[in-house]
Motif scaffolding. Structure first.
Motif: not given
Lengths: 154, 112
Positions: A18-19, A22, A25, A47, A50-51, A54, A58, A117, B20, B22-24, B53, B55-56
């Protein structure tokens, strides 16, 4: 690179966490900006990429965690193509099935907290394709550069 | 996760001072919001004017917060920036929340 229709290209590698997503991106935005990609198009790209990243963190790697992911961006006269490659688990049945928008019309308790997503990726790209090859997932997202971009919005 | 809560006559505005969600950041955001809004006014407005920003995962965290506050309390949104507004519209979550232009408009509407 001649003959592909894409005259500018770069690659970014990172671990799928996850980190790291970021930072990846942010790197992608900086590299696209350096190639002269407009702020509007960079906003459209962030976006869905990013999805997709992710999902790799995950689902493709999941508990196994942190395997490699590679982004290749190719910029041509009419399209920007972004390819993500990872060595995690394949999508079910090795295909990217159509993904409907989760229903938000029900009671408070039933409101969806996820599942957006793939819907967002499909909706925000002008084309996408997925294939499993040699133990790798390849997801290609295309973005039109012209005024006809956002072809899926209507 | 930097949250800045202010109280206005039965209304709590929580400004998210982060670029942000976001997921993080989603889990930290959800936990910090639960603590911030605990024992506070029934009506909470999330001011997203500093957030560029979502995200989902961030969207899911905001929905989870609304569910956590339950039927007796209320979560509105204010100050959506361009890309954040797009996420809410595309997922139809703009129909689930009352969305104010900015925090000032949210305060004015509650007072009025």
């Amino acid at each position: 690179m001649t003959g592909t229709g894409f005259d500018r290209e770069f690659t970014l590698d990172a671990p799928a966490t996850e980190e790291a997503v970021r930072d990846l991106l942010a790197d992608l935005q900086a590299r696209l900006s350096a190639l002269g990609v407009s702020a509007a198009l960079r906003g459209r790209v962030e976006l869905p990429v990013a999805e997709a990243l992710n999902n790799i963190v995950e689902h493709a790697y999941g508990a196994a965690g942190g395997g490699p992911v590679r982004i290749t961006a190719r910029l041509g006269a009419r399209h920007l193509c972004i390819t993500l490659r990872d060595r995690g688990q394949a999508l079910p049945e090795n295909r990217c099935a159509p993904h409907p928008l989760p229903d938000s019309n029900g009671s408070l308790d039933s409101l969806p907290e996820g599942g957006f997503g793939l819907f967002l990726i499909r909706h925000l790209t002008d084309g996408m394709s997925y294939r499993r090859e040699n133990g790798e997932n390849h997801l290609v997202m295309a973005f039109s550069l012209g005024p006809g971009g956002h072809g899926r919005r209507g | 996760m930097e949250l800045h809560p202010t109280l206005h006559d039965g209304l709590m505005i929580v400004t998210v001072n982060e670029a942000r969600i976001d997921a993080a950041a989603a889990i930290r955001f959800k936990d910090a919001m639960r603590i911030t809004t605990e024992n506070g006014p029934a009506h909470v407005v999330l001011d997203l004017s500093q957030v560029t920003f979502v995200d989902s995962s961030g969207l899911g965290a905001i929905v989870a917060l609304k569910k956590h506050l339950g039927k007796e309390r209320r979560l509105d949104l204010a100050g959506l920036t361009t890309e954040v507004d797009k996420v809410f519209r595309l997922t139809r979550m703009d129909t689930v929340f009352d969305i104010h232009r900015d925090a000032t408009a949210a305060i004015a509407r509650t007072a009025g």
